[in-house]
Design an enzyme around this catalytic site. Structure first.
Site, PDB file in Angstrom:
ATOM      1  N   SER A  78       0.901  -1.177   0.281  1.00  0.00           N
ATOM      2  CA  SER A  78      -0.059   0.109  -0.091  1.00  0.00           C
ATOM      3  C   SER A  78       1.005   1.404  -0.012  1.00  0.00           C
ATOM      4  O   SER A  78       0.502   2.217  -0.589  1.00  0.00           O
ATOM      5  CB  SER A  78      -0.868   0.047   1.248  1.00  0.00           C
ATOM      6  OG  SER A  78      -1.712  -1.007   1.197  1.00  0.00           O
ATOM      7  N   ARG A  95       1.405   4.230  -2.985  1.00  0.00           N
ATOM      8  CA  ARG A  95       1.330   5.776  -2.604  1.00  0.00           C
ATOM      9  C   ARG A  95       2.623   6.510  -2.927  1.00  0.00           C
ATOM     10  O   ARG A  95       2.513   7.825  -3.272  1.00  0.00           O
ATOM     11  CB  ARG A  95       0.649   5.893  -1.516  1.00  0.00           C
ATOM     12  CG  ARG A  95      -0.611   5.260  -1.287  1.00  0.00           C
ATOM     13  CD  ARG A  95      -1.056   5.153   0.288  1.00  0.00           C
ATOM     14  NE  ARG A  95      -2.431   4.669   0.405  1.00  0.00           N
ATOM     15  CZ  ARG A  95      -3.098   3.301  -0.033  1.00  0.00           C
ATOM     16  NH1 ARG A  95      -2.353   2.552  -0.298  1.00  0.00           N
ATOM     17  NH2 ARG A  95      -4.269   3.335   0.233  1.00  0.00           N
ATOM     18  N   SER A 100     -13.291   1.115   3.215  1.00  0.00           N
ATOM     19  CA  SER A 100     -12.163   0.910   2.135  1.00  0.00           C
ATOM     20  C   SER A 100     -11.160   2.098   1.899  1.00  0.00           C
ATOM     21  O   SER A 100     -11.630   3.234   1.573  1.00  0.00           O
ATOM     22  CB  SER A 100     -12.809   0.627   0.732  1.00  0.00           C
ATOM     23  OG  SER A 100     -12.042   0.772  -0.196  1.00  0.00           O
ATOM     24  N   GLN A 112      -9.109   2.302  -0.375  1.00  0.00           N
ATOM     25  CA  GLN A 112      -9.017   2.562  -1.953  1.00  0.00           C
ATOM     26  C   GLN A 112      -9.998   3.510  -2.200  1.00  0.00           C
ATOM     27  O   GLN A 112      -9.784   4.554  -2.910  1.00  0.00           O
ATOM     28  CB  GLN A 112      -9.033   0.972  -2.639  1.00  0.00           C
ATOM     29  CG  GLN A 112      -8.050   0.292  -2.517  1.00  0.00           C
ATOM     30  CD  GLN A 112      -7.910  -1.103  -3.185  1.00  0.00           C
ATOM     31  OE1 GLN A 112      -9.018  -1.372  -3.761  1.00  0.00           O
ATOM     32  NE2 GLN A 112      -7.022  -1.930  -3.159  1.00  0.00           N
ATOM     33  N   ASP A 146      -6.658  -8.060   4.557  1.00  0.00           N
ATOM     34  CA  ASP A 146      -5.940  -9.107   3.680  1.00  0.00           C
ATOM     35  C   ASP A 146      -5.177 -10.287   4.537  1.00  0.00           C
ATOM     36  O   ASP A 146      -4.914 -11.237   3.685  1.00  0.00           O
ATOM     37  CB  ASP A 146      -5.045  -8.343   3.285  1.00  0.00           C
ATOM     38  CG  ASP A 146      -5.473  -7.221   1.948  1.00  0.00           C
ATOM     39  OD1 ASP A 146      -6.395  -7.415   1.572  1.00  0.00           O
ATOM     40  OD2 ASP A 146      -4.673  -6.203   2.042  1.00  0.00           O
ATOM     41  N   ARG A 162      -2.796 -14.204  -2.064  1.00  0.00           N
ATOM     42  CA  ARG A 162      -2.984 -14.466  -0.888  1.00  0.00           C
ATOM     43  C   ARG A 162      -3.447 -16.010  -0.509  1.00  0.00           C
ATOM     44  O   ARG A 162      -3.229 -16.412   0.439  1.00  0.00           O
ATOM     45  CB  ARG A 162      -3.851 -13.423  -0.225  1.00  0.00           C
ATOM     46  CG  ARG A 162      -3.085 -11.938  -0.287  1.00  0.00           C
ATOM     47  CD  ARG A 162      -3.434 -10.891   0.757  1.00  0.00           C
ATOM     48  NE  ARG A 162      -3.003  -9.634   0.416  1.00  0.00           N
ATOM     49  CZ  ARG A 162      -1.620  -9.065   0.294  1.00  0.00           C
ATOM     50  NH1 ARG A 162      -0.712  -9.940   1.017  1.00  0.00           N
ATOM     51  NH2 ARG A 162      -1.346  -8.039  -0.109  1.00  0.00           N
TER      52      ARG A 162
HETATM   53  C1  S3P Z   1      -5.665  -1.480   0.134  1.00  0.00           C
HETATM   54  C2  S3P Z   1      -6.783  -1.136   0.484  1.00  0.00           C
HETATM   55  C3  S3P Z   1      -7.654  -2.452   0.955  1.00  0.00           C
HETATM   56  C4  S3P Z   1      -6.663  -3.873   0.776  1.00  0.00           C
HETATM   57  C5  S3P Z   1      -5.959  -3.676  -0.369  1.00  0.00           C
HETATM   58  C6  S3P Z   1      -4.995  -2.512  -0.449  1.00  0.00           C
HETATM   59  C7  S3P Z   1      -4.952  -0.119  -0.169  1.00  0.00           C
HETATM   60  O1  S3P Z   1      -8.673  -2.619   0.008  1.00  0.00           O
HETATM   61  O2  S3P Z   1      -7.469  -4.974   0.703  1.00  0.00           O
HETATM   62  O3  S3P Z   1      -5.279  -4.834  -0.497  1.00  0.00           O
HETATM   63  O4  S3P Z   1      -3.834  -0.121  -0.429  1.00  0.00           O
HETATM   64  O5  S3P Z   1      -5.504   0.885   0.130  1.00  0.00           O
HETATM   65  P1  S3P Z   1     -10.060  -1.876   0.313  1.00  0.00           P
HETATM   66  O6  S3P Z   1     -10.000  -0.598   0.090  1.00  0.00           O
HETATM   67  O7  S3P Z   1     -10.745  -2.568  -1.088  1.00  0.00           O
HETATM   68  O8  S3P Z   1     -10.509  -2.620   1.488  1.00  0.00           O
END
Ligand code: S3P
Length: 427
Positions: free
Chosen positions: A20, A24, A164, A166, A312, A385
């Site tokens: 993550s 970014r 979420s 994301q 995850d 995973r």
């Molecule tokens: C992530 C957010 C999570 C996670 C993904 C990475 C991120 O997803 O499951 O592996 O880097 O923001 P969601 O935002 O769909 O929960």
């Protein structure tokens, strides 16, 4: 790839950089003025998809094995790509970049692999459209490929249905281009890497409870980012050392951001022998070494606000639960159905094949621990995973386990099997 039982797991391991945070760093570095350097960047396929997309948007990104250097061109420096952007298997790339593309003065088409083309994008299309962007799901099914026409954006206050990061990050990134403040309120706090890193780059981001607010405007400035090890990758070794007899493993430099450390809290609930050795903290992302020993696990209930902090890790936690005494209940985790695979069904199917007693529910799994596992043919469904979780299970099962498409671990942990092999003792 074939796996058999090990006697013990011993030694030290350093897991690769956080996925993550690596995504970014490339994105925000591209939108900043000047140079951003990234140490311990995760060179997995997902983060390489992000690099590829920003190169196509006109950003120069230099790679050496030690360092990624991004020559940012500022918030308005991206240029129209001559071809489709391909996010590969990466939901983070797809959703976060959509927020950025919504604020550009050009049009883009964004696609990805077969899995990405099935994952729900309405959750970003809706808020980004409210902000003024024009986004079309080209197959009309709410999934990628997406055509994104950037427009002048308006600030909104959006309440998300699911926690979420994301979705939250996509909206906040669009908010950089809006005409007023943008805020996102989520039902529970999701990982906050975007908020922390955007602030480091100079953005005005405030948080209060589960609401994050961004002000448009301030230019971002290039930064030096050092990525901590990925707790989601460490999770396989935490689980493996707990369930394998006679094991002692030191996992070095693991990110322990409290919005990501649910696995450590579950370890405590399951009676796992885990010692956390925190590092001195010098920025917003804490880290620690973790010492893990073989454990007598007990079942527990995993639910509510804990879920986004370990979403995850739930596949490998389900494996741990098979080795625990008593019942483990995972609930409030319907999001598992819309990950790289339907992780509720795929875990239930594969654990059952190994002889575990597992029930799939609407929003999780119920696992009766204590039944010995036997080797089986495992279908990874091309989900990294799932493959790693079953490699861990296989080390503690009778007979041979064969994992199909095991190389899909390239998405987040290309050297996973080599690392697992290095600490495994069979004699
Ligand atoms: C992530 C957010 C999570 C996670 C993904 C990475 C991120 O997803 O499951 O592996 O880097 O923001 P969601 O935002 O769909 O929960």
């Amino acid at each position: 790839m074939k796996f058999t039982r090990v006697k013990s797991l011993r030694g030290e391991i350093t897991v690769p950089g956080d996925k993550s945070i690596s995504h970014r760093a490339v994105m925000f570095g591209s939108l900043a003025q000047g140079t951003t350097t990234v140490e311990n960047f995760l060179r997995g396929a997902d983060c390489l998809s992000t690099i590829d997309c920003f190169r196509r948007l006109g950003i120069q990104i230099d790679e050496t094995p030690e360092l990624i250097t991004i020559h940012g061109k500022g918030l308005h420096g991206l240029t129209a790509p001559s071809q489709l952007l391909d996010a590969g298997n990466s939901g983070t790339t797809t959703r976060l970049i959509s927020g950025i593309l919504s604020g550009q003065s050009f049009e883009t088409t964004l696609t990805g692999d077969a899995s990405i083309q099935k994952r729900p994008m309405k959750r970003i299309i809706e808020p980004l459209t409210q902000m003024g962007a024009s986004i079309t799901s080209l197959h009309g099914n709410g999934c990628a490929p997406l055509n994104i026409q950037g427009r002048p954006l308006h600030g909104i206050h959006y309440t998300t249905k699911v926690a979420s990061a994301q979705v939250k990050s996509s909206i906040l990134l669009a908010g950089l281009y809006a005409d007023s403040a943008t805020s996102v309120t989520e039902p529970a706090l999701s990982r906050n890497h975007s908020e922390l890193m955007l602030r480091q780059f100079g953005a005005d981001v405030q948080t209060e409870g589960t609401t994050a607010t961004i002000q448009p405007g301030p230019a971002l400035a290039g930064q030096k980012i050092v990525v901590p090890g990925d707790i989601s990758s460490a999770a396989y070794f935490i689980a493996a050392a707990c369930i394998t007899p006679d094991s002692e493993l030191l996992i070095r430099n693991v990110g322990t951001n409290p919005t990501r450390d649910g696995i450590l809290r579950v370890c405590r609930m399951m009676n796992a022998d885990v010692t956390i050795l925190p590092h001195a903290q010098n920025d917003g992302e804490p880290s620690a070494d973790l010492l893990i020993r073989s454990s007598s696990l007990k079942g527990c209930v995993i639910e509510g606000e804990l879920i986004p902090t370990l979403i995850d890790e739930l596949p490998v936690i389900a494996v741990m639960a098979c080795f625990a005494e008593g019942t483990t209940i995972i609930r409030d985790a319907a999001e598992l159905k819309v990950k790289e695979s339907n992780r509720i069904d795929v875990m239930a199917e594969n654990l059952t094949a190994m002889g575990a007693q597992v029930t799939a529910t609407d929003d999780g799994l119920i696992i009766e621990g204590g039944r010995p596992l036997r080797g089986a043919a495992i279908d990874s469904h091309l989900d990294h995973r799932i493959a790693m979780s079953f490699a861990v299970a296989a080390l503690n099962a009778d007979g041979e386990t064969e994992i199909q498409d095991a190389e899909c671990v390239n998405i987040s942990y290309p050297a996973f099997y080599q690392d697992l092999n290095r600490i495994s003792s069979r004699t």
